[in-house]
Design a protein around this motif. Structure first.
Motif, short mmCIF file in Angstrom:
data_model
loop_
_atom_site.label_atom_id
_atom_site.label_comp_id
_atom_site.label_asym_id
_atom_site.label_seq_id
_atom_site.Cartn_x
_atom_site.Cartn_y
_atom_site.Cartn_z
N THR A 58 0.84 -1.20 0.00
CA THR A 58 0.00 0.00 0.00
C THR A 58 0.88 1.25 0.00
N GLY A 59 0.26 2.40 -0.25
CA GLY A 59 1.02 3.64 -0.33
C GLY A 59 1.92 3.65 -1.55
N VAL A 60 1.49 2.96 -2.61
CA VAL A 60 2.34 2.76 -3.78
C VAL A 60 2.15 3.89 -4.80
N ARG A 61 3.25 4.40 -5.28
CA ARG A 61 3.21 5.38 -6.40
C ARG A 61 3.81 4.69 -7.62
N ILE A 62 3.04 4.52 -8.68
CA ILE A 62 3.54 3.87 -9.90
C ILE A 62 4.39 4.88 -10.68
N LYS A 63 5.59 4.48 -11.06
CA LYS A 63 6.44 5.39 -11.85
C LYS A 63 6.38 5.04 -13.33
#
Ligand code: FAD
Length: 295
Positions: A58-63
């Protein structure tokens, strides 16, 4: 498989594929899965899914996402730290948008919200005098059941000139994981945001005799009530069969019943629905001190 999205569809498909033997990694942007629901439900469901072998971040930012031979690679960060998730398949379950962009609605003109949803009032009437709308196209809650109600309401109001309104407050939500999630009304946080002083009780399903009998004690039920009146504002269930159990709570929320109305109602023993009565009773008594069915 990599699943992007930790709400209803992402969780249902993640668990289904996992049960069929696929190794699943689920990535969710917010800091918990099903972030709109009670934290206790999110936390417990996450624990059960992880115990089954589903990896959850969780708390994931996709780059970025790219294909490398037969693999899809997702490059993302959590708390600024970069990681890669690799899978043969990528399942996108990041939400649905109303599909209005090519309809030319601006020429009518039918007003749209920022996300493209058709703007309607509670009678399903759009901003154009002769246009009504219903279903996913008007935005959340986007469910089969409420779409049907909106459609019937729109048709009746459009064709017979009635002014029927929909009350969205008691519309239940369900997630068909195992155990299931089913909720109605306000969360504790939602009650605070509405300026309502509330009282809440949570009981684990391990206190429910039927859950013990069928050896499915995973989950919990949380009841949110108005502190001054005992009116039931919300019920949040994580349990085997939660989507069936919730309907008593839907009626309670819709018809403004109180915790004492539920306590005063005889329930069948042993049933999973008794969990609603036990949750109500726990406002008044220590349910550990009660013998079977006592009020
Ligand atoms: C994977 C998945 C699982 C779901 N599970 C559940 C569930 O368990 N319970 C539940 O209650 N809801 C569920 N839903 C939500 C439910 O499917 C939708 O809320 C419901 O279908 C909305 O009905 P609708 O008639 O508004 O839209 P739709 O069912 O999407 O129907 C819209 C129709 O309009 C057509 N259309 C679109 N544009 C045009 C155009 N320009 N001209 C003519 N026709 C057009 C489309 O082809 C489609 O046939 C699920 C959704 C998904 C994606």
């Amino acid at each position: 498989m990599i699943v992007l999205g930790g709400r209803a569809l992402g969780l249902e498909f993640a668990q289904m594929y996992s049960h069929m033997g696929t190794r699943v990694t689920l990535l969710q942007r917010s800091h918990r899965i099903i972030p709109e629901e009670e934290p206790a439900l999110s936390d417990a469901l996450r624990q059960y899914l992880e115990e089954e072998g589903i990896k959850i971040k969780t708390g994931v930012r996709i780059k970025r996402i790219y294909q490398k031979q037969n693999e899809t690679v997702v490059v993302a960060t959590v708390n600024g730290r970069e990681f890669e998730a690799r899978g043969e398949e990528l399942l996108l379950a990041t939400g649905r948008d109303p599909n209005t962009n090519l309809l030319g609605l601006e020429t009518v003109p039918v007003g749209l919200k920022q996300d493209g949803a058709v703007r309607v009032n509670r009678e399903m009437h759009t901003t154009a005098p002769h246009v009504w709308a219903a279903g996913d196209v008007i935005g959340e809650p986007m469910q089969e059941t409420i779409a049907a109600k909106e459609g019937a309401t729109a048709a009746e109001n459009a064709l017979s000139g009635t002014h029927k309104k929909i009350d969205f407050f008691p519309v239940p939500r369900a997630i068909f994981t195992s155990p299931q999630v089913a909720t109605v009304g306000l969360t504790e946080k939602g009650a605070h945001e509405h300026g309502i002083e509330c009282a809440c009780r949570t009981i684990p399903m391990s206190k429910v005799p039927k859950a013990i009998v069928i050896r499915e004690t995973r989950g919990l039920i949380k009841m949110v009530a108005e502190a001054s009146t005992g009116r039931i504002l919300g019920v949040h269930i994580l349990a085997d069969g939660a989507a069936d159990i919730i309907h008593e709570a839907v009626l309670a929320v819709k018809y403004k019943l109180t915790i004492d109305d539920i306590i005063d109602t005889v329930h069948v023993f042993p049933t999973m629905t008794e969990s609603i009565k036990l949750a109500a009773t726990s406002f008044r008594k220590d349910i550990d001190e009660l013998s079977c069915c006592a009020e």
